[in-house]
Motif scaffolding. Structure first.
Motif, PDB file in Angstrom:
ATOM      1  N   UNK A  71       0.904  -1.172   0.056  1.00 43.04           N
ATOM      2  CA  UNK A  71       0.072  -0.209  -0.030  1.00 43.04           C
ATOM      3  C   UNK A  71       0.808   1.031   0.007  1.00 43.04           C
ATOM      4  N   UNK A  72       0.173   2.243   0.288  1.00 46.91           N
ATOM      5  CA  UNK A  72       0.930   3.571   0.221  1.00 46.91           C
ATOM      6  C   UNK A  72       0.248   4.547   1.250  1.00 46.91           C
ATOM      7  N   UNK A  73       1.084   5.124   1.926  1.00 52.44           N
ATOM      8  CA  UNK A  73       0.712   6.148   3.091  1.00 52.44           C
ATOM      9  C   UNK A  73       0.953   7.362   2.242  1.00 52.44           C
ATOM     10  N   UNK A  74      -0.139   8.227   2.267  1.00 53.94           N
ATOM     11  CA  UNK A  74      -0.123   9.659   1.706  1.00 53.94           C
ATOM     12  C   UNK A  74      -0.483  10.578   3.083  1.00 53.94           C
ATOM     13  N   UNK A  75       0.493  11.235   3.415  1.00 53.55           N
ATOM     14  CA  UNK A  75       0.293  12.299   4.710  1.00 53.55           C
ATOM     15  C   UNK A  75       0.827  13.616   4.358  1.00 53.55           C
ATOM     16  N   UNK A  76       0.295  14.490   5.078  1.00 55.12           N
ATOM     17  CA  UNK A  76       0.749  15.923   5.103  1.00 55.12           C
ATOM     18  C   UNK A  76       1.116  16.003   6.449  1.00 55.12           C
ATOM     19  N   UNK A  77       2.585  16.178   6.820  1.00 52.30           N
ATOM     20  CA  UNK A  77       2.783  16.279   8.102  1.00 52.30           C
ATOM     21  C   UNK A  77       3.413  17.691   8.728  1.00 52.30           C
ATOM     22  N   UNK A  78       3.287  18.002   9.670  1.00 51.92           N
ATOM     23  CA  UNK A  78       3.679  19.204  10.305  1.00 51.92           C
ATOM     24  C   UNK A  78       4.870  18.920  11.303  1.00 51.92           C
ATOM     25  N   UNK A  79       5.943  20.174  11.184  1.00 51.70           N
ATOM     26  CA  UNK A  79       6.889  20.074  11.924  1.00 51.70           C
ATOM     27  C   UNK A  79       7.216  21.451  12.511  1.00 51.70           C
ATOM     28  N   UNK A  80       7.910  21.409  13.660  1.00 51.60           N
ATOM     29  CA  UNK A  80       8.469  22.709  14.228  1.00 51.60           C
ATOM     30  C   UNK A  80       9.923  22.508  14.471  1.00 51.60           C
ATOM     31  N   UNK A  81      10.381  23.841  14.574  1.00 52.81           N
ATOM     32  CA  UNK A  81      11.830  23.791  14.980  1.00 52.81           C
ATOM     33  C   UNK A  81      12.001  24.428  16.195  1.00 52.81           C
ATOM     34  N   UNK A  82      12.552  23.812  17.238  1.00 54.32           N
ATOM     35  CA  UNK A  82      12.897  24.478  18.412  1.00 54.32           C
ATOM     36  C   UNK A  82      14.395  24.409  18.789  1.00 54.32           C
ATOM     37  N   UNK A  83      15.238  25.494  19.255  1.00 56.30           N
ATOM     38  CA  UNK A  83      16.566  25.519  19.504  1.00 56.30           C
ATOM     39  C   UNK A  83      17.266  24.766  18.403  1.00 56.30           C
ATOM     40  N   UNK A  84      17.048  25.056  17.016  1.00 54.77           N
ATOM     41  CA  UNK A  84      17.667  24.548  16.177  1.00 54.77           C
ATOM     42  C   UNK A  84      17.449  23.139  15.502  1.00 54.77           C
ATOM     43  N   UNK A  85      16.459  22.599  16.078  1.00 49.15           N
ATOM     44  CA  UNK A  85      16.370  21.080  15.810  1.00 49.15           C
ATOM     45  C   UNK A  85      14.791  21.119  15.324  1.00 49.15           C
ATOM     46  N   UNK A  86      14.596  20.510  14.223  1.00 47.26           N
ATOM     47  CA  UNK A  86      13.180  20.263  13.726  1.00 47.26           C
ATOM     48  C   UNK A  86      12.537  19.042  14.409  1.00 47.26           C
ATOM     49  N   UNK A  87      11.286  19.004  14.898  1.00 48.99           N
ATOM     50  CA  UNK A  87      10.709  17.907  15.423  1.00 48.99           C
ATOM     51  C   UNK A  87       9.413  17.720  14.617  1.00 48.99           C
ATOM     52  N   UNK A  88       8.832  16.463  14.730  1.00 47.51           N
ATOM     53  CA  UNK A  88       7.643  16.181  14.072  1.00 47.51           C
ATOM     54  C   UNK A  88       6.473  16.228  14.973  1.00 47.51           C
ATOM     55  N   UNK A  89       5.550  17.111  14.476  1.00 48.47           N
ATOM     56  CA  UNK A  89       4.455  17.488  15.382  1.00 48.47           C
ATOM     57  C   UNK A  89       3.182  16.611  15.221  1.00 48.47           C
ATOM     58  N   UNK A  90       2.887  16.328  14.131  1.00 46.40           N
ATOM     59  CA  UNK A  90       1.780  15.403  13.569  1.00 46.40           C
ATOM     60  C   UNK A  90       1.502  15.463  12.217  1.00 46.40           C
ATOM     61  N   UNK A  91       0.238  14.812  11.736  1.00 50.94           N
ATOM     62  CA  UNK A  91      -0.071  14.817  10.378  1.00 50.94           C
ATOM     63  C   UNK A  91      -1.190  14.537  10.038  1.00 50.94           C
TER      64      UNK A  91
END
Length: 176
Positions: free
Chosen positions: A150-170
């Motif tokens: 199958x295939x997972x289709x996602x729009x993911x949200x990220x935030x950058x805190x203290x120079x590091x990107x983090x996955x928030x959700x999607x």
């Protein structure tokens, strides 16, 4: 790739597996900085590519693409972090997934119930670079598990805190 997304019946959740053992100071296999632990059996499941091998995300050689980010280097963009998270799913690096998931949205239980093999990634669009604090990445990730695929289709949200990107959700399957 969030475990808690409601519209994702076949979407895997990240594995609760341990991270890189540091070189330099002796540690038991059970120890790791993130508080996430692995057994010898789980360590055997990790499939880290050689530096010169193709990166699972399709972005070049593992050593010049996702390898350094999985080793702890900060991703320079939301897309680079998303690619490293796809690669972490592919090589069963649950510690990287836990380390790069925003603590406010990271589930307590990161046990994997996902596919046996991730087979390809296509980035549809991406925003969020070194000077941004928010980013989004739309992608399609292909998988195989036994005779199913199958295939997972996602729009993911990220935030950058203290120079590091983090996955928030999607949002999984954003067109439906």
């Amino acid at each position: 790739m969030a475990a808690s997304d409601e519209h994702a019946p076949n979407v895997p959740s990240p594995a609760r597996r341990a991270g890189e053992l540091s070189t330099g100071r002796s540690r038991s296999l059970e120890e790791c900085e993130d508080g996430v632990h692995m057994s010898f059996g789980e360590a055997a499941l990790r499939r880290r590519p050689a530096a010169t091998a193709p990166c699972p995300c399709g972005g070049g050689s593992f050593g010049s693409c996702c390898g350094p980010v999985l080793d702890g280097r900060a991703a320079q963009s939301a897309e680079q972090l998303m690619r490293s998270r796809y690669t972490a799913f592919a090589v069963h690096d649950g510690a990287h997934l836990a380390r790069t998931w925003h603590p406010a949205t990271r589930p307590d239980d990161l046990e994997s119930d996902g596919p046996e093999q991730w087979t390809g990634l296509t980035v549809v669009r991406a925003a969020g670079g070194p000077d941004d604090t928010e980013g989004t990445v739309e992608f399609r990730a292909r998988w195989r598990s036994g005779t199913d695929s199958g295939e997972l289709h996602e729009v993911s949200r990220f935030t950058r805190i203290r120079g590091r990107w983090l996955y928030v959700g999607g949002v999984v399957d954003p067109l439906h």
